[in-house]
Design a protein around this motif. Structure first.
Motif, PDB file in Angstrom:
ATOM      1  N   LEU A 237       0.820  -1.203   0.000  1.00  0.00           N
ATOM      2  CA  LEU A 237       0.000   0.000   0.000  1.00  0.00           C
ATOM      3  C   LEU A 237       0.850   1.247   0.000  1.00  0.00           C
ATOM      4  N   SER A 238       0.248   2.343  -0.448  1.00  0.00           N
ATOM      5  CA  SER A 238       0.970   3.600  -0.623  1.00  0.00           C
ATOM      6  C   SER A 238       0.446   4.637   0.348  1.00  0.00           C
ATOM      7  N   PHE A 239       1.375   5.295   1.028  1.00  0.00           N
ATOM      8  CA  PHE A 239       1.045   6.454   1.853  1.00  0.00           C
ATOM      9  C   PHE A 239       1.426   7.681   1.043  1.00  0.00           C
ATOM     10  N   PRO A 240       0.406   8.396   0.456  1.00  0.00           N
ATOM     11  CA  PRO A 240       0.746   9.562  -0.385  1.00  0.00           C
ATOM     12  C   PRO A 240       1.508  10.591   0.447  1.00  0.00           C
ATOM     13  N   TYR A 241       2.482  11.242  -0.183  1.00  0.00           N
ATOM     14  CA  TYR A 241       3.262  12.253   0.528  1.00  0.00           C
ATOM     15  C   TYR A 241       2.414  13.479   0.821  1.00  0.00           C
ATOM     16  N   GLU A 242       2.655  14.075   1.983  1.00  0.00           N
ATOM     17  CA  GLU A 242       2.057  15.362   2.316  1.00  0.00           C
ATOM     18  C   GLU A 242       2.812  16.453   1.571  1.00  0.00           C
ATOM     19  N   ARG A 266      -0.520  -7.394   7.712  1.00  0.00           N
ATOM     20  CA  ARG A 266      -1.586  -7.061   8.653  1.00  0.00           C
ATOM     21  C   ARG A 266      -2.333  -5.803   8.218  1.00  0.00           C
ATOM     22  N   ALA A 267      -2.878  -5.836   7.006  1.00  0.00           N
ATOM     23  CA  ALA A 267      -3.642  -4.689   6.522  1.00  0.00           C
ATOM     24  C   ALA A 267      -4.862  -4.410   7.415  1.00  0.00           C
ATOM     25  N   ASP A 268      -5.303  -5.439   8.154  1.00  0.00           N
ATOM     26  CA  ASP A 268      -6.444  -5.244   9.063  1.00  0.00           C
ATOM     27  C   ASP A 268      -6.130  -4.220  10.154  1.00  0.00           C
ATOM     28  N   THR A 269      -4.847  -3.966  10.414  1.00  0.00           N
ATOM     29  CA  THR A 269      -4.482  -3.010  11.464  1.00  0.00           C
ATOM     30  C   THR A 269      -4.213  -1.622  10.895  1.00  0.00           C
ATOM     31  N   LEU A 270      -4.621  -1.395   9.657  1.00  0.00           N
ATOM     32  CA  LEU A 270      -4.257  -0.149   8.968  1.00  0.00           C
ATOM     33  C   LEU A 270      -4.692   1.102   9.738  1.00  0.00           C
ATOM     34  N   PHE A 271      -5.871   1.018  10.402  1.00  0.00           N
ATOM     35  CA  PHE A 271      -6.352   2.213  11.120  1.00  0.00           C
ATOM     36  C   PHE A 271      -5.573   2.452  12.405  1.00  0.00           C
ATOM     37  N   GLY A 272      -4.693   1.510  12.752  1.00  0.00           N
ATOM     38  CA  GLY A 272      -3.854   1.691  13.942  1.00  0.00           C
ATOM     39  C   GLY A 272      -2.494   2.273  13.620  1.00  0.00           C
ATOM     40  N   PRO A 329      -3.665   6.318   3.789  1.00  0.00           N
ATOM     41  CA  PRO A 329      -4.296   6.084   2.479  1.00  0.00           C
ATOM     42  C   PRO A 329      -5.820   6.064   2.537  1.00  0.00           C
ATOM     43  N   LEU A 330      -6.418   5.792   3.681  1.00  0.00           N
ATOM     44  CA  LEU A 330      -7.877   5.753   3.748  1.00  0.00           C
ATOM     45  C   LEU A 330      -8.463   6.946   4.486  1.00  0.00           C
ATOM     46  N   THR A 331      -7.837   7.352   5.602  1.00  0.00           N
ATOM     47  CA  THR A 331      -8.419   8.463   6.363  1.00  0.00           C
ATOM     48  C   THR A 331      -7.858   9.810   5.924  1.00  0.00           C
ATOM     49  N   GLY A 332      -6.706   9.794   5.278  1.00  0.00           N
ATOM     50  CA  GLY A 332      -6.093  11.042   4.864  1.00  0.00           C
ATOM     51  C   GLY A 332      -5.385  11.770   5.981  1.00  0.00           C
ATOM     52  N   ALA A 333      -5.381  11.195   7.201  1.00  0.00           N
ATOM     53  CA  ALA A 333      -4.717  11.851   8.327  1.00  0.00           C
ATOM     54  C   ALA A 333      -3.211  11.898   8.102  1.00  0.00           C
ATOM     55  N   ILE A 416      -8.858  -7.762   5.935  1.00  0.00           N
ATOM     56  CA  ILE A 416      -7.721  -7.659   5.006  1.00  0.00           C
ATOM     57  C   ILE A 416      -8.241  -7.599   3.574  1.00  0.00           C
ATOM     58  N   ASP A 417      -9.203  -8.475   3.246  1.00  0.00           N
ATOM     59  CA  ASP A 417      -9.768  -8.470   1.897  1.00  0.00           C
ATOM     60  C   ASP A 417     -10.480  -7.153   1.612  1.00  0.00           C
ATOM     61  N   ALA A 418     -11.295  -6.701   2.568  1.00  0.00           N
ATOM     62  CA  ALA A 418     -12.090  -5.486   2.341  1.00  0.00           C
ATOM     63  C   ALA A 418     -11.194  -4.254   2.217  1.00  0.00           C
ATOM     64  N   ILE A 419     -10.182  -4.179   3.065  1.00  0.00           N
ATOM     65  CA  ILE A 419      -9.293  -3.010   3.020  1.00  0.00           C
ATOM     66  C   ILE A 419      -8.455  -3.028   1.740  1.00  0.00           C
ATOM     67  N   ALA A 420      -8.008  -4.238   1.326  1.00  0.00           N
ATOM     68  CA  ALA A 420      -7.249  -4.336   0.078  1.00  0.00           C
ATOM     69  C   ALA A 420      -8.106  -3.858  -1.093  1.00  0.00           C
ATOM     70  N   ALA A 421      -9.390  -4.244  -1.070  1.00  0.00           N
ATOM     71  CA  ALA A 421     -10.282  -3.842  -2.162  1.00  0.00           C
ATOM     72  C   ALA A 421     -10.491  -2.331  -2.157  1.00  0.00           C
ATOM     73  N   ALA A 422     -10.668  -1.765  -0.950  1.00  0.00           N
ATOM     74  CA  ALA A 422     -10.865  -0.319  -0.853  1.00  0.00           C
ATOM     75  C   ALA A 422      -9.641   0.433  -1.351  1.00  0.00           C
ATOM     76  N   LEU A 423      -8.443  -0.078  -0.999  1.00  0.00           N
ATOM     77  CA  LEU A 423      -7.203   0.567  -1.440  1.00  0.00           C
ATOM     78  C   LEU A 423      -7.076   0.484  -2.953  1.00  0.00           C
ATOM     79  N   GLN A 424      -7.439  -0.665  -3.480  1.00  0.00           N
ATOM     80  CA  GLN A 424      -7.305  -0.873  -4.916  1.00  0.00           C
ATOM     81  C   GLN A 424      -8.196   0.112  -5.681  1.00  0.00           C
ATOM     82  N   ARG A 425      -9.424   0.339  -5.159  1.00  0.00           N
ATOM     83  CA  ARG A 425     -10.340   1.292  -5.813  1.00  0.00           C
ATOM     84  C   ARG A 425      -9.710   2.668  -5.877  1.00  0.00           C
TER      85      ARG A 425
END
Length: 885
Positions: A237-242, A266-272, A329-333, A416-425
């Motif tokens: 996964l990619s963390f876009p640069y600020e 452990r993509a399931d821990t992405l929000f952590g 990548p998902l929250t933009g924080a 993991i599957d759901a987050i991977a799919a969201a990232l892919q979109r």
RNA sequence: GCGGACGUGGCGAAACCGGUAGACGCAGCAGACUUAAAAUCUGCUUCCUUAAAAGGGAGUGUGGGUUCGAGUCCCGCCGUCCGCACCA
């Protein structure tokens, strides 16, 4: 009669000379391709010619020789070759120390060690011998490298090396001691240089899957290789640069993908995620360091020290914030980017996402640096609600997501599957497989190795040396001095013409990793004289190696590289096989006691065990020693691998000179099973020599009375039948132990038992007892045949002494006589509640009822069942009865 | 740190598929042979209990578990060794 020629005393030197002369005269071990005979290729790992054989070599080659000789007696067409892994660092070190060119030093060593191997009587086909420093061999390294380069299997990229800033030279890991150069003591720096790599990762899937099809390999080696290859499924996964990071990179005109890539299982821990950490070698780290002196100093500190992964992993974990940020990548924080010394540039993307709540290493890092810890997974079993101040193993386990936006409530697996799919979109990630295995860097900035066949031309760039100009010969007269590669200063080597444009050009001075040399030598033994190609059809006959034998320390690298290289040659259409080694035996180390003195200052001084007198405490435990030279006390350091650095080696030469090759071989095979480590013992060596003398004496006494009469099985007494049974039982045991179990120690023990039985049998025999002599002849023949793969010289003489005209080496391995093995009566043990309480003798194949009745009738047993109810009786036929009360 | 293995008498080890723990050897002790020593041969040699024998008990790093029965299988802990990509 042959027995007349036998002398009473066992003279190992004379016996061994006679046997070796015979084998040489008859060319006994020349292996010839013969499509009509089943082949057997027995190979021991070839030695590095370090000067003299060490005990590890003796052990390795004795194991191989026993297997080779045994298979020969089984009727197979056996090939056992030998060669020399002749390029490498020790030759350069010797050159630095003594001013001798590595080539001369190496070839002298080979000559000496070849004599030692011959003295040990190994059944080797010496016509196939070669050294990897022979141009006839390494030209094919070069040729194969060029083919791989054409196919993209070999490619160029930068790699990290140890750089000694004083000697201005690249050091091997071994030459870096506590982060400093071995000669200069200077702090070592990591430096990036261009290198050639082989794309072993392209074969990762295949190398992993094929491990399941290697039943002849030890489980532990297959597991280690599988872990080394290390397949893990996860999400890239990619963390876009600020903006801050983008601005900095733009100012430096640096690479801009606009995002920091990481891989996680452990993509399931992405929000952590509360930080991301990059390696000190990451381009972003140098960019940030350029504007921040404190960070520059930290990055600099990370660049010092060893490149070894073990050192990196064991080091205290340090990190420093860059002040730069990426976006979640998902929250933009915004997420702060840190530099951390535990992130490896060579693995994955050189960057990791930090989830302190669910990864132990990240947890420690966050606590030390005051980074937030966000719990985003709750254990399914309810082991915890929120991650606390003390790390617990459960924190890293799968569970149910909390505080993770739309993914809250999902299981880790589903998340993991759901987050991977969201990232892919969003174009910010996808599932992928990551390998722990890295591509194989083969460039070495060293002289004593195979030159990489490339030419650098100002006009044409990097140009391969044309095939008809191979080999690129290594000049053999240079003497390295420790300050860089002497090839780079050798005008005769460097200057050449560009093959494309004809202008003056420079030869590449890097040489190949010596693992290249050892990755296909086993193929070359099949056709060492072939001058038109690396291999020919003879390789189809001999390969794969039926039995490969070598040290456990090679369980990963050498064996994995060989498996890869064989596949690469397969894909080049040179061979048809994929797996080079059908069966593998990994021998254990040879150990000896370690004695040393630790002065207040400076390094430990090690004393050779031969120079000390050990001391024991009241319980017989070794506690220390006294030097035989100055009578002063010496510390005892336990057992350690025989090595130069610990000065605890025993020279095989002395052993062979004092007791003979057969004693050396016998000791090595008897002291421990081959896969276990083996402890040196002077006393045990003498014990093995004693056994050979006893064997000799037993045959001498037997043949002194003239030839034995023929065996008449029908007229034997019960004592005679019993000795026959013991002889054939020993034979069956030795056969299974060598062929199936490869436990040579128990095979030898079985023959020792047989010889003891012959001795006891003898005590009750009348002179002139014809049957007794016939039975004893058979027993001694079995003992000699069974031992002949292990101690071939003495058996060569004894076989003649027993009245045979032919050589024992040409005998067939006998089959045990099943009639001799059968027993009318057998002993069963009787247990009460699993405890041994008695024994009963019964006819073989007694029924359950007979066995239980006999057990119940046994007085010793009745004492334990008296007055109790026997509830259950377990019967193992011809073995035991267990009465449960 | 990660991966892999191993742990049995004074010592090296054996017990192969869950069925007699310690085969075989080293060291030690006793005896024979010898003027003596070496060499060789014979016997004994896990520990505890018992004067000894018989008998009994304990015992395979450690704590649990499964089983009629565990050195062997399962779980935890302790210790030792090997590998970690440029030593070979």
């Amino acid at each position: 009669m042959y027995s007349c020629l036998m002398q009473e005393r066992y003279d190992a030197a004379a016996v061994e000379r006679a046997a070796q002369d015979y084998w040489e005269r008859h060319d006994s071990f020349a292996a010839r391709e013969d499509a009509g005979r089943e082949k057997y290729y027995c190979l021991s790992m070839f030695p590095y010619p370090s000067g003299r054989l060490h005990m590890g070599h003796v052990r390795n080659y004795t194991i191989g020789d026993v297997v080779a000789r045994f298979m020969r007696m089984q009727g197979r067409n056996v090939l056992q070759p030998m060669g020399w892994d002749a390029f490498g660092l020790p030759a350069e070190n010797a050159a630095i120390a003594n001013g001798v060119p590595p080539a001369a030093w190496t070839r002298d060593n080979i000559a000496y060690m070849r004599r030692q191997l011959r003295a040990l009587g190994f059944a080797i086909d010496w016509r196939r011998e070669f050294a990897t420093c022979d141009a006839d061999y390494y030209r094919w390294n070069q040729w194969l490298f060029l083919r791989m380069r054409e196919r993209g299997i070999a490619y160029k990229k930068t790699g990290v090396v140890n750089w000694d800033p004083v000697d201005r030279t690249v050091l091997a890991n071994e030459q870096v001691i506590d982060g400093r150069g071995w000669r200069t003591g200077a702090l070592i720096e990591k430096r990036e240089i261009p290198m050639y790599y082989l794309r072993i990762t392209a074969y990762a899937e295949e190398l992993l899957a094929a491990l399941d099809e290697l039943p002849g390999w030890p489980e532990r080696v297959r597991v280690m290789q599988a872990n080394w290859i290390g397949r893990s499924e996860g999400v890239e996964l990619s963390f876009p640069y600020e903006a801050d990071t983008r601005a900095l990179l733009a100012a430096r005109a640096a690479d801009e993908q606009g995002a920091l890539k990481v891989f996680t299982t452990r993509a399931d821990t992405l929000f952590g995620v509360t930080f991301v950490a990059i390696s000190a070698e990451h381009p972003l780290a140098s960019a940030a360091a350029a504007r921040d002196p404190r960070l520059a100093a930290f990055v600099d500190a990370c660049r010092r020290g060893s490149t070894m992964e073990a050192d990196v992993a064991a080091a205290q974990k340090h990190g420093m914030a860059t002040g730069l940020h990426a976006r979640h990548p998902l929250t933009g924080a915004p997420i702060e980017i840190w530099v951390a010394n535990y992130v490896l540039m060579a693995y994955g993307e050189g960057a990791v996402m930090g989830v302190p709540a669910h990864d132990e290493r990240d947890f420690e890092f966050a606590q030390r640096h005051g980074i937030a810890i966000r719990t985003v997974v709750k254990s399914a079993g309810g082991a915890y609600e929120r991650v606390g101040d003390q790390w617990q193993r459960e924190y890293a386990e799968d569970g149910v997501l909390v505080e993770s936006g739309e993914f809250t409530g999902l299981s880790s697996r589903a998340a993991i599957d759901a987050i991977a799919a969201a990232l892919q979109r969003r174009g910010l990630g996808c599932k992928r497989v990551q390998w722990r295995l890295r591509d194989w860097g083969i460039s070495r900035q060293r002289y004593w190795g195979c030159p990489i066949p490339l030419i650098h031309c100002e006009q044409c760039g990097e140009v391969p040396v044309p095939d008809d100009q191979l080999p690129v010969r290594l000049p053999e007269d240079l003497v390295p001095d420790g300050s860089g590669n002497p090839l780079a200063r050798s005008a005769g080597f460097i200057h050449c013409q560009c093959p494309t444009c004809g202008r003056p050009a420079r030869r590449e001075t890097d040489t190949m990793d010596t693992f290249v040399d050892s990755s296909w030598y086993f193929l070359r033994f099949a056709c060492a004289d072939q001058s038109h190609s690396p291999v020919d059809e003879r390789a189809h006959y001999w390969l794969p190696v039926d039995q490969y034998i070598g040290g456990i320390e090679h369980a990963i690298l050498h064996l994995l590289y060989s498996r890869f290289w064989t596949r690469a040659m397969r894909d080049l259409g040179l061979v048809t096989l994929s797996e080079p080694f059908a069966n593998l035996l990994t021998q254990g180390m040879v150990l000896n006691h370690v004695y040393y003195r630790a002065p207040a200052e400076g390094r430990r001084q090690y004393l050779n065990p031969a120079e000390v007198e050990p001391q024991f405490d009241a319980a017989g435990v070794r506690v220390g020693a006294v030097s035989l030279i100055d009578r002063q006390p010496v510390e005892y350091g336990g057992l350690g691998t025989m090595s130069k650095s610990k000065n605890n080696g025993v020279d095989p030469q002395t052993l062979v000179e004092r007791y003979g090759a057969d004693t050396a071989r016998l000791f090595m095979m008897f002291a421990a099973p081959p896969e276990q480590s083996l402890e040196w013992s002077d006393e045990a060596v003498q014990g093995q020599h004693r056994f050979l003398r006893r064997l000799w004496k037993a045959v001498f006494d037997h043949v002194a009375a003239g030839p034995a009469p023929p065996l008449d099985v029908a007229s034997l007494s019960s004592r005679e039948r019993e000795l026959r049974r013991q002889a054939h039982q020993a034979l069956a045991k030795v056969t299974a132990d060598i062929a199936r179990r490869r436990t040579f120690n128990t095979a030898i023990a079985a023959v020792m038992e047989l010889l003891n039985a012959v001795g006891h049998f003898q005590a009750g025999v009348q002179d002139g007892d014809v049957n007794a002599r016939a039975v004893r002849q058979e027993a001694l023949q079995i003992a000699v045949l069974a031992l002949s793969p292990i101690v071939p010289h003495i058996c060569h003489s004894l076989w003649h002494a027993l009245g045979h005209g032919g050589a024992v080496i040409d005998e067939r391995w006998p089959e045990p006589d099943s009639a001799a093995l059968s027993q009318a009566m057998v002993e069963l043990i009787v247990q009460v509640n699993g405890k041994l309480r008695g024994r009963v003798r019964l006819p073989a194949n007694a029924t359950r009822q007979q066995a239980v009745d006999a057990a119940l009738a046994e007085p010793a047993v009745q004492r334990f069942i008296a007055g109790k109810q026997v509830g259950k009786a377990i019967h193992v036929p011809d073995k035991l009865v267990n009465l449960v009360v």
